[in-house]
Design an enzyme around this catalytic site. Structure first.
Site, PDB file in Angstrom:
ATOM      1  N   TYR A 131       0.861  -1.183   0.000  1.00 11.70           N
ATOM      2  CA  TYR A 131       0.000   0.000   0.000  1.00 11.70           C
ATOM      3  C   TYR A 131       0.896   1.232   0.000  1.00 11.70           C
ATOM      4  O   TYR A 131       1.908   1.266   0.708  1.00 11.70           O
ATOM      5  CB  TYR A 131      -0.877   0.032   1.257  1.00 11.70           C
ATOM      6  CG  TYR A 131      -1.630   1.339   1.425  1.00 11.70           C
ATOM      7  CD1 TYR A 131      -2.899   1.503   0.891  1.00 11.70           C
ATOM      8  CD2 TYR A 131      -1.043   2.424   2.081  1.00 11.70           C
ATOM      9  CE1 TYR A 131      -3.576   2.711   1.017  1.00 11.70           C
ATOM     10  CE2 TYR A 131      -1.715   3.631   2.209  1.00 11.70           C
ATOM     11  CZ  TYR A 131      -2.982   3.766   1.678  1.00 11.70           C
ATOM     12  OH  TYR A 131      -3.640   4.950   1.785  1.00 11.70           O
ATOM     13  N   GLU A 146      -3.278   7.674  -4.093  1.00 11.45           N
ATOM     14  CA  GLU A 146      -3.316   6.440  -3.308  1.00 11.45           C
ATOM     15  C   GLU A 146      -3.204   5.251  -4.250  1.00 11.45           C
ATOM     16  O   GLU A 146      -4.045   5.078  -5.136  1.00 11.45           O
ATOM     17  CB  GLU A 146      -4.618   6.350  -2.492  1.00 11.45           C
ATOM     18  CG  GLU A 146      -4.642   5.148  -1.572  1.00 11.45           C
ATOM     19  CD  GLU A 146      -5.943   5.028  -0.783  1.00 11.45           C
ATOM     20  OE1 GLU A 146      -7.017   4.971  -1.411  1.00 11.45           O
ATOM     21  OE2 GLU A 146      -5.877   4.997   0.452  1.00 11.45           O
TER      22      GLU A 146
END
Ligand code: GDP
Ligand code: MN
Length: 397
Positions: free
Chosen positions: A118, A206
């Protein structure tokens, strides 16, 4: 302003960030053509079909599917385009899918060497600095990781004077457990990612997941990108990426007439001038037992036309049971606003079926109250804040 995954990836690629390659398609035929072209360019025979909507969790909702041949590309694209995709991040009705991204399959079957991370770049509001937030636990809900295993989320704060420094990029790669070729790839990846964030005036990048492939490449498989609305005037190519179909139609209309409007879930519509007063008014509504239906700042020029436009916008929301107008007459005189409210009310006739409470304070407030009280319309006037709150309570019953 939020972007689609395919648009976010385009921006990433333009800054040299490696991405999972893909081509956007609006129907099954375009999807098949896209898959053929990707096979030529990348050699992949398998493709992932990814719904393009402004919401995450598409995988869980059935909006990301693997196709092992052209027939499956056609079938799956046909199914996904036009569907109402419901994910943990959409409303219960879901979001209509208008287009899909046909992407190269970058996960090789039975491959234990791949790894999902992530990574995001965003502003840390507490320190006023940008940061890279990253984790070894990619591919899943980052909120869940934050709740259950917060020690697995790292942050790297960035000094605005220097930008992301090489030692910081290396620390990130190290903390992700990488070494050798994939370590170097990650250093390049995060450096380019940070540059992309800064130079596109983004407020969020993101990437979940960032994939380490079995041949040690690091690439963005997903991209959630938001560009700062206040920077769009100098980012024309990004401004043109806006997809109005993804946005709240009332907010779109409000923006067109220059009103600052945010749709909320409550039952009391508010019309206020100034953001600070608007926030205070929303508190007032809550204290009176209501819930604000919207945030609306009409700005400094609340004449009849503007008040009428604001009325129309507020009334588009079927949940509105009462409207509270709370305006401080500083530059604009209260009597002019009052006249504006009365004129708008008369012009709109039957369109207004809900009680209206008006609180005007400031220059010519008494005159304004007189205009409202003598108008013969079903408008309640109030002078004090508390008075307005009591009236809201009264009309909500
Ligand atoms: P999201 O669910 O909206 O976050 O969409 P993502 O783009 O993150 O995709 C969801 C999941 O689909 C990823 O976490 C992957 O596990 C999977 N996925 C994405 N690309 C590929 C691919 O090329 N091959 C395979 N087999 N799975 C993929
Ligand atoms: Mn994702």
């Amino acid at each position: 302003m939020n972007l689609h995954e395919y648009q976010g990836k385009e921006i990433l690629a333009s800054f040299g960030v490696r991405i999972q390659r893909g081509i956007v398609a609006r129907n099954a035929k375009e999807a098949v053509d896209a898959a053929k072209q990707l096979t030529q360019e990348t050699g992949t025979g398998w493709h992932v079909i990814k719904a393009q909507v402004h919401a995450g969790g598409r995988g869980k909702g059935g909006g990301v599917k693997l196709a092992k041949n052209l027939k499956e590309v056609e079938e799956l694209s046909g199914q996904i385009i036009g569907m109402n995709l419901i994910t943990p991040q959409t409303s219960a009705e879901g979001k209509k899918v208008h287009q899909v991204l046909i992407a190269e399959d970058v996960y090789y079957p039975g491959d234990s060497e791949t790894n999902e991370f992530y990574m995001s770049v965003l502003l840390n509001r507490a320190t006023g600095r940008n940061m890279v937030m990253y984790s070894t636990e990619g591919g899943m809900d980052i909120e869940e990781v934050a709740e259950k295993t917060p020690h697995l989320i790292f942050t790297e704060e960035i000094d605005p004077a220097t930008g992301l420094l090489p030692f910081q990029a290396r620390r990130i790669a190290f903390n992700l457990g990488l070494s050798g070729a994939s370590f170097k790839e990650m250093v390049k990846f995060v450096s380019a990612l940070y540059r992309a964030y800064e130079e596109s005036d983004a407020s969020l990048f993101e990437i979940n997941p960032v994939l380490k492939t079995s041949d040690d490449k690091i690439m963005a498989v997903d991209a959630k990108v938001s560009i700062d609305d206040n920077a769009l005037y100098r980012r024309k190519p990004y401004a043109e990426m806006r997809d109005l179909r993804e946005e709240n139609p009332i907010e779109v209309e409000a923006r067109e007439v220059g009103l600052n409007y945010v749709d909320l879930d409550g039952n009391v519509g508010c019309m206020v001038n100034g953001a600070g007063l608007a926030m205070a008014t929303m508190d007032l509504i809550k204290m009176a037992g209501g819930e604000p239906a919207n945030f609306l700042d009409v700005g400094g020029t609340a004449d009849a036309k503007r008040v009428e436009e604001a009325f129309r916008i507020i009334l588009k929301d079927p949940n509105v049971k009462a409207i509270l107008i709370n305006i401080f007459g500083g530059i604009v005189r209260c009597d002019r606003v009052a006249q504006g409210v009365v004129d708008a009310y008369k012009n709109m006739g039957d369109a207004i079926q809900v009680p209206i409470i008006v609180r005007l304070q400031g220059t010519n407030a008494e005159l304004a109250k007189e205009i409202i009280d003598n108008s013969g319309l079903a408008v309640h006037s109030a002078v004090q804040f508390q008075e307005a709150a009591d009236k809201v309570k009264e009309v909500l019953g």
